[in-house]
Write a protein that holds these residues in place. Structure first.
Motif, PDB file in Angstrom:
ATOM      1  N   LEU A 145       0.833  -1.205   0.000  1.00  0.00           N
ATOM      2  CA  LEU A 145       0.000   0.000   0.000  1.00  0.00           C
ATOM      3  C   LEU A 145       0.868   1.256   0.000  1.00  0.00           C
ATOM      4  CD1 LEU A 145      -2.739  -1.106   2.562  1.00  0.00           C
ATOM      5  CD2 LEU A 145      -3.102  -0.638   0.126  1.00  0.00           C
ATOM      6  N   ASP A 146       1.916   1.263   0.807  1.00  0.00           N
ATOM      7  CA  ASP A 146       2.773   2.440   0.865  1.00  0.00           C
ATOM      8  C   ASP A 146       3.524   2.623  -0.446  1.00  0.00           C
ATOM      9  OD1 ASP A 146       3.442   4.623   2.582  1.00  0.00           O
ATOM     10  OD2 ASP A 146       5.485   3.811   2.714  1.00  0.00           O
ATOM     11  N   GLY A 147       3.813   1.499  -1.122  1.00  0.00           N
ATOM     12  CA  GLY A 147       4.444   1.608  -2.431  1.00  0.00           C
ATOM     13  C   GLY A 147       3.542   2.289  -3.446  1.00  0.00           C
ATOM     14  N   LEU A 148       2.238   2.007  -3.368  1.00  0.00           N
ATOM     15  CA  LEU A 148       1.287   2.692  -4.248  1.00  0.00           C
ATOM     16  C   LEU A 148       1.299   4.197  -3.992  1.00  0.00           C
ATOM     17  CD1 LEU A 148      -1.859   0.346  -4.207  1.00  0.00           C
ATOM     18  CD2 LEU A 148      -0.058   0.501  -5.941  1.00  0.00           C
TER      19      LEU A 148
ATOM     20  N   ALA B 267     -12.912  -1.555   2.720  1.00  0.00           N
ATOM     21  CA  ALA B 267     -13.240  -0.204   2.238  1.00  0.00           C
ATOM     22  C   ALA B 267     -12.018   0.703   2.285  1.00  0.00           C
ATOM     23  CB  ALA B 267     -14.375   0.382   3.069  1.00  0.00           C
ATOM     24  N   ASP B 268     -11.196   0.551   3.344  1.00  0.00           N
ATOM     25  CA  ASP B 268      -9.976   1.361   3.451  1.00  0.00           C
ATOM     26  C   ASP B 268      -9.043   1.091   2.272  1.00  0.00           C
ATOM     27  OD1 ASP B 268     -10.792   2.455   5.868  1.00  0.00           O
ATOM     28  OD2 ASP B 268      -9.678   1.005   7.083  1.00  0.00           O
ATOM     29  N   ILE B 269      -8.910  -0.181   1.905  1.00  0.00           N
ATOM     30  CA  ILE B 269      -8.014  -0.533   0.802  1.00  0.00           C
ATOM     31  C   ILE B 269      -8.529   0.039  -0.512  1.00  0.00           C
ATOM     32  CG2 ILE B 269      -7.120  -2.477  -0.554  1.00  0.00           C
ATOM     33  CD1 ILE B 269      -7.047  -4.093   2.073  1.00  0.00           C
ATOM     34  N   ARG B 270      -9.838  -0.070  -0.732  1.00  0.00           N
ATOM     35  CA  ARG B 270     -10.403   0.499  -1.962  1.00  0.00           C
ATOM     36  C   ARG B 270     -10.158   2.005  -2.015  1.00  0.00           C
ATOM     37  NH1 ARG B 270     -14.881  -2.739  -0.360  1.00  0.00           N
ATOM     38  NH2 ARG B 270     -14.969  -4.708  -1.550  1.00  0.00           N
ATOM     39  N   THR B 271     -10.389   2.692  -0.901  1.00  0.00           N
ATOM     40  CA  THR B 271     -10.205   4.148  -0.850  1.00  0.00           C
ATOM     41  C   THR B 271      -8.749   4.509  -1.110  1.00  0.00           C
ATOM     42  OG1 THR B 271     -12.028   4.381   0.730  1.00  0.00           O
ATOM     43  CG2 THR B 271     -10.437   6.183   0.624  1.00  0.00           C
ATOM     44  N   TRP B 272      -7.829   3.776  -0.494  1.00  0.00           N
ATOM     45  CA  TRP B 272      -6.388   4.022  -0.648  1.00  0.00           C
ATOM     46  C   TRP B 272      -5.983   3.856  -2.117  1.00  0.00           C
ATOM     47  CZ3 TRP B 272      -2.629   4.006   3.680  1.00  0.00           C
ATOM     48  CH2 TRP B 272      -1.297   4.067   3.258  1.00  0.00           C
TER      49      TRP B 272
ATOM     50  N   ALA C  28      -4.889   3.668  -8.452  1.00  0.00           N
ATOM     51  CA  ALA C  28      -4.598   2.245  -8.662  1.00  0.00           C
ATOM     52  C   ALA C  28      -5.793   1.401  -8.250  1.00  0.00           C
ATOM     53  CB  ALA C  28      -3.354   1.842  -7.878  1.00  0.00           C
ATOM     54  N   GLY C  29      -6.969   1.835  -8.651  1.00  0.00           N
ATOM     55  CA  GLY C  29      -8.175   1.114  -8.270  1.00  0.00           C
ATOM     56  C   GLY C  29      -8.201  -0.323  -8.750  1.00  0.00           C
ATOM     57  N   ASP C  30      -7.478  -0.592  -9.858  1.00  0.00           N
ATOM     58  CA  ASP C  30      -7.469  -1.949 -10.400  1.00  0.00           C
ATOM     59  C   ASP C  30      -6.730  -2.938  -9.499  1.00  0.00           C
ATOM     60  OD1 ASP C  30      -5.086  -0.547 -10.982  1.00  0.00           O
ATOM     61  OD2 ASP C  30      -4.599  -1.960 -12.589  1.00  0.00           O
ATOM     62  N   GLN C  31      -5.968  -2.436  -8.531  1.00  0.00           N
ATOM     63  CA  GLN C  31      -5.206  -3.313  -7.639  1.00  0.00           C
ATOM     64  C   GLN C  31      -5.944  -3.613  -6.335  1.00  0.00           C
ATOM     65  OE1 GLN C  31      -0.954  -2.817  -7.282  1.00  0.00           O
ATOM     66  NE2 GLN C  31      -0.946  -1.261  -8.924  1.00  0.00           N
ATOM     67  N   ALA C  32      -7.083  -2.993  -6.148  1.00  0.00           N
ATOM     68  CA  ALA C  32      -7.795  -3.127  -4.880  1.00  0.00           C
ATOM     69  C   ALA C  32      -8.195  -4.575  -4.592  1.00  0.00           C
ATOM     70  CB  ALA C  32      -9.027  -2.224  -4.868  1.00  0.00           C
ATOM     71  N   ALA C  33      -8.732  -5.262  -5.591  1.00  0.00           N
ATOM     72  CA  ALA C  33      -9.218  -6.625  -5.355  1.00  0.00           C
ATOM     73  C   ALA C  33      -8.089  -7.544  -4.885  1.00  0.00           C
ATOM     74  CB  ALA C  33      -9.862  -7.179  -6.622  1.00  0.00           C
ATOM     75  N   ASP C  34      -6.919  -7.438  -5.518  1.00  0.00           N
ATOM     76  CA  ASP C  34      -5.786  -8.279  -5.146  1.00  0.00           C
ATOM     77  C   ASP C  34      -5.316  -7.961  -3.731  1.00  0.00           C
ATOM     78  OD1 ASP C  34      -3.641 -10.209  -5.749  1.00  0.00           O
ATOM     79  OD2 ASP C  34      -2.341  -8.457  -5.681  1.00  0.00           O
TER      80      ASP C  34
END
Length: 287
Positions: A24-27, A62-67, A73-79
């Motif tokens: 996440l911090d890398g994103l 939800a936090d991950i999707r928002t981040w 990088a919304g396409d990476q949320a599911a992974d």
């Protein structure tokens, strides 16, 4: 010289959380955002973004999707959500697992038991679950329910545990089981019920698919007594602590537990010597 033994059972779970936080911090860095700018985009206090980035706070889905959206990088949320759920499943408190009682957890693990070809189990505190008689399981699960203060579905949980244990008698499964001698004497149920359990142990150890070793009290130890653990093939080890179940899947840590199992196996006795220890425990329970 004593052989190395497994790291803290929390290490795999913590490493997974830290790996997620690093991704996440890398994103954030790839998006060219400071921690403050990310927090503003997410609508959070800066301290929340910092805690997530340092693996101090587990992010919700939800936090991950928002981040991810904030970083473009919304396409990476599911992974990342899948990785987060996996990390959180590695360390699960018993209070959470048993919040609706114990029947459900026994039923949910049936597929794992059915697909496992080779079980390696080390029991330092109670009989391995798949070898427990209904009476023994009732005494044990009732004490756990009382201690944890979770819903009492002991009768249903015992039936579910007994049904799951059919893998010992059905299918193509092999069992390598190690028990500390003290386990034979622990009174988790009444004396006559313990005798029934011990005699069942003598019966099941004669099965061709079961290898039962008992580590004598006087054994010269190269590995000290560990918390109970269940190895499912070479893929997963479930470690049972007082407060939680820790599921180890990192190959290096699974290998370490299997190494410990080999060392403990060398300290155990089998066959007639093991039967003698069980017979001594039966005599003690009858006295």
């Amino acid at each position: 010289m004593a052989q190395s033994t497994p790291k803290s059972p929390l290490s795999t779970a913590q490493a997974a959380r830290e790996a997620l936080a690093a991704r996440l911090d890398g994103l954030r860095r790839d998006a060219g955002l400071t921690g403050h700018e990310l927090a503003v985009r997410c609508g959070w206090h800066k301290s929340k973004a910092s805690r997530v980035a340092r693996a101090r706070t587990a992010p919700s889905d939800a936090d991950i999707r928002t981040w991810c959206e904030a970083c473009g990088a919304g396409d990476q949320a599911a992974d990342l959500i899948a990785a987060s759920r996996s990390a959180e499943s590695m360390y699960v408190q018993w209070q959470r697992i048993h919040r609706d009682g114990m029947r459900q957890v026994h039923e949910s693990t049936v597929p794992l038991y059915e697909r496992t070809a080779h079980f390696r189990v080390y029991a330092s505190n109670v009989m391995p679950g798949m070898l427990q008689t209904p009476e023994y399981a009732t005494g044990l699960l009732r004490s756990i329910t009382t201690f944890q203060g979770t819903p009492d579905d002991v009768a249903d949980a015992v039936r579910a545990r007994t049904a799951r244990s059919r893998v010992v008698h059905e299918g193509n499964h092999r069992f390598a089981l190690l028990i500390e001698e003290a386990v034979l004497h622990y009174r988790v149920c009444e004396g006559p019920e313990l005798v029934t359990q011990l005699r069942y142990l003598q019966e099941v150890m004669a099965r061709p698919n079961v290898s039962l070793g008992i580590v004598p009290l006087e054994a010269r130890r190269t590995v000290w007594p560990l918390e109970a653990f269940y190895a499912f093939d070479d893929a997963q080890v479930a470690v049972e602590t007082l407060t939680a179940e820790v599921n180890v899947t990192a190959p290096s840590e699974v290998h370490t537990y299997l190494r410990a199992f080999v060392e403990l196996s060398r300290m155990a006795v089998y066959g007639a010597a093991a039967r003698s220890l069980i017979a001594k425990a039966v005599d003690s329970a009858l006295s």
